[in-house]
Design an enzyme around this catalytic site. Structure first.
Site, PDB file in Angstrom:
ATOM      1  N   GLY A  34       0.816  -1.222   0.000  1.00 41.82           N
ATOM      2  CA  GLY A  34       0.000   0.000   0.000  1.00 41.82           C
ATOM      3  C   GLY A  34       0.843   1.262   0.000  1.00 41.82           C
ATOM      4  O   GLY A  34       0.594   2.181   0.771  1.00 41.82           O
TER       5      GLY A  34
ATOM      6  N   SER B 268       1.088   3.391  -2.477  1.00 42.67           N
ATOM      7  CA  SER B 268       0.644   4.363  -3.482  1.00 42.67           C
ATOM      8  C   SER B 268       0.088   5.642  -2.880  1.00 42.67           C
ATOM      9  O   SER B 268       0.071   6.684  -3.543  1.00 42.67           O
ATOM     10  CB  SER B 268      -0.422   3.723  -4.383  1.00 42.67           C
ATOM     11  OG  SER B 268      -1.382   3.035  -3.606  1.00 42.67           O
ATOM     12  N   ARG B 269      -0.398   5.546  -1.650  1.00 44.82           N
ATOM     13  CA  ARG B 269      -1.081   6.715  -1.074  1.00 44.82           C
ATOM     14  C   ARG B 269      -0.842   6.764   0.436  1.00 44.82           C
ATOM     15  O   ARG B 269      -0.300   5.823   1.019  1.00 44.82           O
ATOM     16  CB  ARG B 269      -2.599   6.603  -1.292  1.00 44.82           C
ATOM     17  CG  ARG B 269      -2.999   6.675  -2.723  1.00 44.82           C
ATOM     18  CD  ARG B 269      -4.509   6.689  -2.886  1.00 44.82           C
ATOM     19  NE  ARG B 269      -5.114   5.364  -2.735  1.00 44.82           N
ATOM     20  CZ  ARG B 269      -6.060   5.063  -1.850  1.00 44.82           C
ATOM     21  NH1 ARG B 269      -6.501   5.980  -1.021  1.00 44.82           N
ATOM     22  NH2 ARG B 269      -6.570   3.846  -1.790  1.00 44.82           N
TER      23      ARG B 269
ATOM     24  N   ASN C  58      -3.514  -7.212  -5.319  1.00 41.18           N
ATOM     25  CA  ASN C  58      -4.713  -7.206  -4.481  1.00 41.18           C
ATOM     26  C   ASN C  58      -4.436  -8.164  -3.329  1.00 41.18           C
ATOM     27  O   ASN C  58      -4.286  -9.369  -3.536  1.00 41.18           O
ATOM     28  CB  ASN C  58      -5.926  -7.667  -5.299  1.00 41.18           C
ATOM     29  CG  ASN C  58      -7.176  -7.671  -4.446  1.00 41.18           C
ATOM     30  OD1 ASN C  58      -7.117  -7.527  -3.217  1.00 41.18           O
ATOM     31  ND2 ASN C  58      -8.315  -7.850  -5.090  1.00 41.18           N
TER      32      ASN C  58
ATOM     33  N   ASN D  77       1.576  -2.458   5.574  1.00 39.34           N
ATOM     34  CA  ASN D  77       0.881  -1.191   5.799  1.00 39.34           C
ATOM     35  C   ASN D  77      -0.547  -1.169   5.260  1.00 39.34           C
ATOM     36  O   ASN D  77      -1.437  -0.626   5.898  1.00 39.34           O
ATOM     37  CB  ASN D  77       1.710  -0.068   5.140  1.00 39.34           C
ATOM     38  CG  ASN D  77       0.898   1.192   4.968  1.00 39.34           C
ATOM     39  OD1 ASN D  77       0.628   1.917   5.920  1.00 39.34           O
ATOM     40  ND2 ASN D  77       0.460   1.454   3.734  1.00 39.34           N
TER      41      ASN D  77
ATOM     42  N   SER E  46      -3.696  -0.023  14.551  1.00 40.41           N
ATOM     43  CA  SER E  46      -4.563   1.119  14.844  1.00 40.41           C
ATOM     44  C   SER E  46      -5.017   1.040  16.299  1.00 40.41           C
ATOM     45  O   SER E  46      -5.092  -0.054  16.877  1.00 40.41           O
ATOM     46  CB  SER E  46      -5.780   1.030  13.922  1.00 40.41           C
ATOM     47  OG  SER E  46      -6.863   1.768  14.430  1.00 40.41           O
TER      48      SER E  46
ATOM     49  N   TYR F 155     -12.397  -4.769  11.591  1.00 34.97           N
ATOM     50  CA  TYR F 155     -11.124  -4.024  11.541  1.00 34.97           C
ATOM     51  C   TYR F 155     -10.371  -4.165  12.873  1.00 34.97           C
ATOM     52  O   TYR F 155      -9.165  -4.449  12.900  1.00 34.97           O
ATOM     53  CB  TYR F 155     -11.448  -2.561  11.252  1.00 34.97           C
ATOM     54  CG  TYR F 155     -10.268  -1.633  11.095  1.00 34.97           C
ATOM     55  CD1 TYR F 155      -9.450  -1.685   9.968  1.00 34.97           C
ATOM     56  CD2 TYR F 155      -9.991  -0.653  12.064  1.00 34.97           C
ATOM     57  CE1 TYR F 155      -8.389  -0.793   9.814  1.00 34.97           C
ATOM     58  CE2 TYR F 155      -8.939   0.233  11.916  1.00 34.97           C
ATOM     59  CZ  TYR F 155      -8.139   0.159  10.785  1.00 34.97           C
ATOM     60  OH  TYR F 155      -7.087   1.039  10.643  1.00 34.97           O
TER      61      TYR F 155
ATOM     62  N   ALA G  39     -10.638  -6.556  15.115  1.00 33.70           N
ATOM     63  CA  ALA G  39     -10.134  -7.927  15.277  1.00 33.70           C
ATOM     64  C   ALA G  39      -8.913  -8.156  14.394  1.00 33.70           C
ATOM     65  O   ALA G  39      -7.947  -8.810  14.812  1.00 33.70           O
ATOM     66  CB  ALA G  39     -11.237  -8.929  14.928  1.00 33.70           C
TER      67      ALA G  39
HETATM   68  N1  LIG Z   1      -5.067   7.101   8.587  1.00 32.68           N
HETATM   69  C1  LIG Z   1      -5.271   6.847   9.870  1.00 32.68           C
HETATM   70  O1  LIG Z   1      -5.729   7.692  10.666  1.00 32.68           O
HETATM   71  C2  LIG Z   1      -4.954   5.505  10.401  1.00 32.68           C
HETATM   72  C3  LIG Z   1      -5.224   5.249  11.759  1.00 32.68           C
HETATM   73  C4  LIG Z   1      -4.903   4.010  12.283  1.00 32.68           C
HETATM   74  C5  LIG Z   1      -4.302   3.063  11.479  1.00 32.68           C
HETATM   75  N2  LIG Z   1      -4.068   3.332  10.159  1.00 32.68           N
HETATM   76  C6  LIG Z   1      -3.460   2.264   9.361  1.00 32.68           C
HETATM   77  O2  LIG Z   1      -2.449   2.819   8.537  1.00 32.68           O
HETATM   78  C7  LIG Z   1      -2.314   2.037   7.349  1.00 32.68           C
HETATM   79  C8  LIG Z   1      -2.371   2.927   6.132  1.00 32.68           C
HETATM   80  O3  LIG Z   1      -3.609   3.620   6.146  1.00 32.68           O
HETATM   81  P1  LIG Z   1      -3.898   4.903   5.223  1.00 32.68           P
HETATM   82  O4  LIG Z   1      -4.776   5.785   6.020  1.00 32.68           O
HETATM   83  O5  LIG Z   1      -2.631   5.422   4.640  1.00 32.68           O
HETATM   84  O6  LIG Z   1      -4.789   4.221   4.068  1.00 32.68           O
HETATM   85  P2  LIG Z   1      -5.178   4.696   2.589  1.00 32.68           P
HETATM   86  O7  LIG Z   1      -4.855   6.146   2.400  1.00 32.68           O
HETATM   87  O8  LIG Z   1      -6.585   4.240   2.390  1.00 32.68           O
HETATM   88  O9  LIG Z   1      -4.198   3.831   1.647  1.00 32.68           O
HETATM   89  C9  LIG Z   1      -4.407   2.469   1.563  1.00 32.68           C
HETATM   90  C10 LIG Z   1      -3.318   1.803   0.741  1.00 32.68           C
HETATM   91  O10 LIG Z   1      -3.589   0.407   0.735  1.00 32.68           O
HETATM   92  C11 LIG Z   1      -3.801  -0.053  -0.593  1.00 32.68           C
HETATM   93  N3  LIG Z   1      -4.875  -1.026  -0.615  1.00 32.68           N
HETATM   94  C12 LIG Z   1      -6.189  -0.824  -0.355  1.00 32.68           C
HETATM   95  N4  LIG Z   1      -6.880  -1.969  -0.513  1.00 32.68           N
HETATM   96  C13 LIG Z   1      -5.994  -2.917  -0.894  1.00 32.68           C
HETATM   97  C14 LIG Z   1      -6.091  -4.276  -1.238  1.00 32.68           C
HETATM   98  N5  LIG Z   1      -7.253  -4.936  -1.238  1.00 32.68           N
HETATM   99  N6  LIG Z   1      -4.980  -4.922  -1.605  1.00 32.68           N
HETATM  100  C15 LIG Z   1      -3.800  -4.280  -1.642  1.00 32.68           C
HETATM  101  N7  LIG Z   1      -3.628  -3.003  -1.308  1.00 32.68           N
HETATM  102  C16 LIG Z   1      -4.714  -2.317  -0.949  1.00 32.68           C
HETATM  103  C17 LIG Z   1      -4.166   1.190  -1.388  1.00 32.68           C
HETATM  104  O11 LIG Z   1      -3.842   0.972  -2.778  1.00 32.68           O
HETATM  105  P3  LIG Z   1      -4.584   1.841  -3.964  1.00 32.68           P
HETATM  106  O12 LIG Z   1      -3.970   3.213  -3.889  1.00 32.68           O
HETATM  107  O13 LIG Z   1      -4.261   1.124  -5.212  1.00 32.68           O
HETATM  108  O14 LIG Z   1      -6.042   1.843  -3.630  1.00 32.68           O
HETATM  109  C18 LIG Z   1      -3.295   2.239  -0.697  1.00 32.68           C
HETATM  110  O15 LIG Z   1      -1.975   2.174  -1.174  1.00 32.68           O
HETATM  111  C19 LIG Z   1      -3.440   0.992   7.418  1.00 32.68           C
HETATM  112  O16 LIG Z   1      -2.931  -0.204   7.950  1.00 32.68           O
HETATM  113  C20 LIG Z   1      -4.417   1.604   8.410  1.00 32.68           C
HETATM  114  O17 LIG Z   1      -5.210   0.611   9.046  1.00 32.68           O
HETATM  115  C21 LIG Z   1      -4.395   4.500   9.612  1.00 32.68           C
END
Ligand SMILES: NC(=O)c1ccc[n+]([C@@H]2O[C@H](COP(=O)([O-])OP(=O)(O)OC[C@H]3O[C@@H](n4cnc5c(N)ncnc54)[C@H](OP(=O)(O)O)[C@@H]3O)[C@@H](O)[C@H]2O)c1
Length: 247
Positions: free
Chosen positions: A8, A10-11, A61, A88, A140, A152, A154
């Site tokens: 993950g 990409s973003r 995926n 991630n 998280s 999520y 769990a």
């Molecule tokens: N943001 C927060 O406040 C927060 C808080 C607690 C924990 N986290 C954790 O931090 C991590 C990153 O979160 P984020 O907020 O940066 O998320 P995000 O902006 O939604 O980015 C998600 C990333 O995961 C990839 N992804 C989504 N579905 C996928 C799948 N089925 N298979 C493979 N890759 C997939 C996406 O690829 P595409 O770009 O191709 O869609 C993207 O690169 C996660 O583990 C999340 O649980 C985040």
């Protein structure tokens, strides 16, 4: 040169992790699911930091178990020596526990917990032959329970047991496994899924009275990947400015 594998990338937080490794001189193999444009932008940003950066994006995926093995093998072939792996990527499919469908449960557990296990298993074999490796799993505060997120929560709590077990089994082989538990960091994930009320709750209860940045998470991930963290394993590093609780 050290190399990392990041799911993950990409973003959001994953992109910042990729860019942090690049700015530290590392090569990076990262995955994305469907957003090729975002993955290309990460590659572009990496080359803006270091024009000769060795960075490669792989479409994956994480609910496709065979594809996970193939991409991990390909990344190891391409980069030869990968030292750090960051689980991630994650998804959300929120619902109240009593209303949650089998699909909502399975989809989230598959991407957020089964996939990190399969990725870790692939790289453990590689780490064992190098007698060195760092696994970092992104969790998280929801791991301690979070209303509307039983799947999520769990999946993230499951990462704890997985990481601690790997830390115990492979510590003597020079392999560490740690978790970073993230507070509230605005990304597409939070913007698309968190309502205004919840966003305000986090801000009000976070002792720092602010949200975190993806770069602050990347900094901790990078530290845990470095030689300086070689005696840290089985830990859960909370990065939330003291916020400990999800409603
Ligand atoms: N943001 C927060 O406040 C927060 C808080 C607690 C924990 N986290 C954790 O931090 C991590 C990153 O979160 P984020 O907020 O940066 O998320 P995000 O902006 O939604 O980015 C998600 C990333 O995961 C990839 N992804 C989504 N579905 C996928 C799948 N089925 N298979 C493979 N890759 C997939 C996406 O690829 P595409 O770009 O191709 O869609 C993207 O690169 C996660 O583990 C999340 O649980 C985040």
């Amino acid at each position: 040169m050290s190399n990392a594998f990041v799911t993950g990338g990409s973003r959001g937080i994953g992109r910042s992790i990729v860019l942090r490794y690049v700015s530290e001189g590392w090569g990076v193999a990262f995955t994305y699911s469907s957003n090729k444009e975002a993955a290309d932008r990460t590659l572009e940003m990496a080359r803006e930091i270091r024009p000769d950066a060795r960075v490669q994006a792989y479409q994956l995926n994480l609910s496709d178990e065979d594809a996970i093995d193939k991409v991990c093998e390909q990344a190891i072939d391409d980069f030869e020596n990968i030292t750090a792996v960051v689980n991630n990527a994650a998804i959300l499919k929120d619902n109240a526990a009593a209303l949650m469908s089998n699909e909502e449960w399975k989809d989230v557990v598959s991407v957020n917990l089964t996939a990190p296990f399969l990725v870790s298993r692939n790289f453990l074999l590689h780490f064992l032959s190098n007698r060195k490796g760092r696994l970092i799993h992104v969790s998280s505060l929801a791991a301690y329970g979070s209303s509307g997120q039983v799947n999520y929560a769990a999946s993230k709590a499951g990462l704890q047991g997985m990481s601690l077990t790997i830390a115990k089994e492979y510590g003597k082989k020079g392999i560490t496994s740690n978790i970073v538990t993230v507070g509230y960091v605005p990304t597409a994930m939070t913007e698309e899924n968190m309502n205004k009320q919840l966003q305000e709750y986090w801000l009000k209860h976070c002792p720092a009275r602010r949200v975190g940045t993806p770069e602050e998470i990347a900094s901790a991930v990078y530290y845990l990947s470095s030689d300086e963290a070689s005696f840290i394993s089985g830990e859960d590093l909370r990065i939330s400015a003291g916020l400990t609780y999800a409603p």
